[in-house]
Design a protein around this motif. Structure first.
Motif, PDB file in Angstrom:
ATOM      1  N   ASP A  40     -17.015 -11.418   1.621  1.00 20.85           N
ATOM      2  CA  ASP A  40     -18.375 -11.281   2.117  1.00 20.85           C
ATOM      3  C   ASP A  40     -19.345 -11.499   0.964  1.00 20.85           C
ATOM      4  O   ASP A  40     -18.946 -11.930  -0.115  1.00 20.85           O
ATOM      5  N   ASP A  41     -20.618 -11.212   1.191  1.00 19.65           N
ATOM      6  CA  ASP A  41     -21.621 -11.495   0.167  1.00 19.65           C
ATOM      7  C   ASP A  41     -21.498 -10.595  -1.058  1.00 19.65           C
ATOM      8  O   ASP A  41     -22.052 -10.907  -2.115  1.00 19.65           O
ATOM      9  N   ARG A  42     -20.785  -9.493  -0.936  1.00 15.99           N
ATOM     10  CA  ARG A  42     -20.619  -8.595  -2.083  1.00 15.99           C
ATOM     11  C   ARG A  42     -19.387  -8.930  -2.906  1.00 15.99           C
ATOM     12  O   ARG A  42     -19.373  -8.732  -4.116  1.00 15.99           O
ATOM     13  N   GLY A  43     -18.343  -9.398  -2.250  1.00 16.67           N
ATOM     14  CA  GLY A  43     -17.118  -9.657  -2.979  1.00 16.67           C
ATOM     15  C   GLY A  43     -15.929  -9.874  -2.073  1.00 16.67           C
ATOM     16  O   GLY A  43     -16.043 -10.439  -0.982  1.00 16.67           O
ATOM     17  N   VAL A  44     -14.781  -9.361  -2.502  1.00 17.77           N
ATOM     18  CA  VAL A  44     -13.507  -9.641  -1.839  1.00 17.77           C
ATOM     19  C   VAL A  44     -12.740  -8.342  -1.614  1.00 17.77           C
ATOM     20  O   VAL A  44     -12.699  -7.472  -2.490  1.00 17.77           O
ATOM     21  N   ALA A  45     -12.147  -8.223  -0.435  1.00 19.99           N
ATOM     22  CA  ALA A  45     -11.272  -7.089  -0.124  1.00 19.99           C
ATOM     23  C   ALA A  45      -9.908  -7.635   0.285  1.00 19.99           C
ATOM     24  O   ALA A  45      -9.821  -8.517   1.151  1.00 19.99           O
ATOM     25  N   VAL A  46      -8.861  -7.128  -0.344  1.00 22.81           N
ATOM     26  CA  VAL A  46      -7.496  -7.578  -0.063  1.00 22.81           C
ATOM     27  C   VAL A  46      -6.656  -6.394   0.367  1.00 22.81           C
ATOM     28  O   VAL A  46      -6.704  -5.324  -0.260  1.00 22.81           O
ATOM     29  N   HIS A  47      -5.906  -6.584   1.442  1.00 24.49           N
ATOM     30  CA  HIS A  47      -4.959  -5.561   1.894  1.00 24.49           C
ATOM     31  C   HIS A  47      -3.546  -6.070   1.627  1.00 24.49           C
ATOM     32  O   HIS A  47      -3.197  -7.205   1.993  1.00 24.49           O
ATOM     33  N   LEU A  48      -2.742  -5.222   1.002  1.00 24.61           N
ATOM     34  CA  LEU A  48      -1.339  -5.532   0.737  1.00 24.61           C
ATOM     35  C   LEU A  48      -0.452  -4.695   1.649  1.00 24.61           C
ATOM     36  O   LEU A  48      -0.856  -3.628   2.121  1.00 24.61           O
ATOM     37  N   ARG A  49       0.762  -5.154   1.883  1.00 25.21           N
ATOM     38  CA  ARG A  49       1.745  -4.415   2.671  1.00 25.21           C
ATOM     39  C   ARG A  49       3.112  -4.640   2.031  1.00 25.21           C
ATOM     40  O   ARG A  49       3.337  -5.622   1.325  1.00 25.21           O
ATOM     41  N   LEU A  50       4.037  -3.734   2.303  1.00 32.33           N
ATOM     42  CA  LEU A  50       5.381  -3.816   1.729  1.00 32.33           C
ATOM     43  C   LEU A  50       6.421  -3.673   2.837  1.00 32.33           C
ATOM     44  O   LEU A  50       6.095  -3.248   3.951  1.00 32.33           O
ATOM     45  N   PRO A  51       7.673  -4.006   2.555  1.00 38.32           N
ATOM     46  CA  PRO A  51       8.700  -3.978   3.607  1.00 38.32           C
ATOM     47  C   PRO A  51       8.943  -2.609   4.228  1.00 38.32           C
ATOM     48  O   PRO A  51       9.318  -2.505   5.393  1.00 38.32           O
ATOM     49  N   THR A  52       8.777  -1.523   3.452  1.00 38.99           N
ATOM     50  CA  THR A  52       8.966  -0.182   3.998  1.00 38.99           C
ATOM     51  C   THR A  52       7.893   0.743   3.439  1.00 38.99           C
ATOM     52  O   THR A  52       7.233   0.426   2.438  1.00 38.99           O
ATOM     53  N   ALA A  53       7.752   1.897   4.073  1.00 40.42           N
ATOM     54  CA  ALA A  53       6.796   2.904   3.597  1.00 40.42           C
ATOM     55  C   ALA A  53       7.296   3.604   2.348  1.00 40.42           C
ATOM     56  O   ALA A  53       6.537   4.328   1.691  1.00 40.42           O
ATOM     57  N   PHE A  54       8.575   3.395   2.016  1.00 39.39           N
ATOM     58  CA  PHE A  54       9.182   4.133   0.908  1.00 39.39           C
ATOM     59  C   PHE A  54       9.582   3.229  -0.248  1.00 39.39           C
ATOM     60  O   PHE A  54      10.402   3.603  -1.073  1.00 39.39           O
ATOM     61  N   CYS A  55       8.983   2.031  -0.318  1.00 42.59           N
ATOM     62  CA  CYS A  55       9.193   1.204  -1.503  1.00 42.59           C
ATOM     63  C   CYS A  55       8.731   1.984  -2.732  1.00 42.59           C
ATOM     64  O   CYS A  55       7.811   2.808  -2.648  1.00 42.59           O
ATOM     65  N   SER A  56       9.350   1.722  -3.858  1.00 40.62           N
ATOM     66  CA  SER A  56       9.044   2.476  -5.077  1.00 40.62           C
ATOM     67  C   SER A  56       7.544   2.531  -5.348  1.00 40.62           C
ATOM     68  O   SER A  56       6.881   1.488  -5.421  1.00 40.62           O
ATOM     69  N   PRO A  57       6.968   3.727  -5.501  1.00 38.44           N
ATOM     70  CA  PRO A  57       5.541   3.830  -5.833  1.00 38.44           C
ATOM     71  C   PRO A  57       5.192   3.110  -7.124  1.00 38.44           C
ATOM     72  O   PRO A  57       4.093   2.570  -7.256  1.00 38.44           O
ATOM     73  N   ASN A  58       6.127   3.111  -8.091  1.00 35.49           N
ATOM     74  CA  ASN A  58       5.875   2.403  -9.346  1.00 35.49           C
ATOM     75  C   ASN A  58       5.639   0.916  -9.088  1.00 35.49           C
ATOM     76  O   ASN A  58       4.684   0.322  -9.589  1.00 35.49           O
ATOM     77  N   PHE A  59       6.538   0.303  -8.304  1.00 36.45           N
ATOM     78  CA  PHE A  59       6.407  -1.115  -8.005  1.00 36.45           C
ATOM     79  C   PHE A  59       5.144  -1.375  -7.177  1.00 36.45           C
ATOM     80  O   PHE A  59       4.433  -2.350  -7.394  1.00 36.45           O
ATOM     81  N   ALA A  60       4.907  -0.498  -6.205  1.00 35.79           N
ATOM     82  CA  ALA A  60       3.743  -0.668  -5.340  1.00 35.79           C
ATOM     83  C   ALA A  60       2.454  -0.638  -6.154  1.00 35.79           C
ATOM     84  O   ALA A  60       1.572  -1.496  -5.988  1.00 35.79           O
ATOM     85  N   TYR A  61       2.346   0.352  -7.043  1.00 36.45           N
ATOM     86  CA  TYR A  61       1.143   0.448  -7.868  1.00 36.45           C
ATOM     87  C   TYR A  61       1.030  -0.762  -8.787  1.00 36.45           C
ATOM     88  O   TYR A  61      -0.061  -1.334  -8.961  1.00 36.45           O
TER      89      TYR A  61
END
Length: 247
Positions: A40-61
């Protein structure tokens, strides 16, 4: 009104393609982990998703933070927001990213001192897999045996995506990419003794097969997880909401 966000969708996707899953050694764009991209005129928003809700938090971050850094490098991008969806630590990770809190600031006592060692571990694995892939291709092309390749140099490798991938991975862990450099080296760039080459390459092959198998498994999990709600292809949903000036 003239938009201040001058980058293109291609600029943004190219930036996101530089972000690699540390365990699978593939771009998050190829894996289908980029769910949506809104400009939009302010910038960019990106949503990410992973294969499961329990993927490693380290990798996710790590992936979310790398995506934020990559997008901020795009000229004319404006404000950048990266959000991780459907993960058990989404709220914590998204709050940390929004506050630029860093890994330790995001996870507090749960965090290790830094992600450096974790990142290094998987970069080393990626290098081993790329090295073995190039050696296998060279042996098939030339008919050399595994006992004849300890003198193999980077200049001997045929040009192509496998060689390019090896050179990228060598660069990432600080190894020389001089054409005269030996191909079969350890993670510190030290030559492998000839008697140890077959064992090292067998181990590297097991690493490569594991990486490729995990990537295939994760694609299947992602497809299953989102099968009923949206496409799980590699192309994210893109919305361009920028206001354009009258002609």
């Amino acid at each position: 009104m003239t938009t201040t966000v001058a980058c293109t969708e291609r600029d943004l996707l190219d930036a996101l393609s530089t972000v690699v899953d540390p365990e699978l050694d593939e771009p998050i764009t190829d894996l289908g982990f980029v769910r949506s991209l809104t400009i939009d005129d302010r910038g960019v928003a990106v949503h990410l998703r992973l294969p499961t809700a329990f993927c490693s938090p380290n990798f996710a971050y790590l992936m979310a933070a790398d995506a934020l850094d990559a997008l901020r490098m795009v000229e004319g991008v404006g404000e950048v927001r990266v959000m991780l969806d459907d993960h058990h630590d989404s709220d914590k990770i998204n709050a940390g990213l929004a506050a630029d809190a860093g890994y330790v600031g995001t996870f507090g006592p749960e965090a290790e001192d830094s992600l450096y060692e974790l990142r290094r571990t998987f970069l080393v694995k990626a290098h081993a897999a790329a090295m073995e892939r190039c050696v296998e291709a060279h042996m098939r092309r030339t008919g050399l045996s595994i006992n004849e390749i300890d003198h193999l140099t980077l200049a001997d490798l045929a040009p192509g995506p496998d060689k390019a991938a090896l050179l990228r991975r060598r660069t990432r862990i600080g190894l020389s990419v001089c054409p005269a450099g030996r191909v079969v080296v350890d993670e510190h760039g030290r030559r492998i003794p000839p008697d140890d080459v077959p064992r090292r390459l067998r181990f590297a092959k097991s690493v490569r097969i594991s990486i490729e198998g995990n990537a295939h498994f994760c694609r299947g999990l992602l497809a299953t997880r989102y099968a009923d709600s949206e496409s799980v292809g590699t192309t994210p949903r893109i919305e361009d909401l920028r206001t354009r000036s009258p002609r």
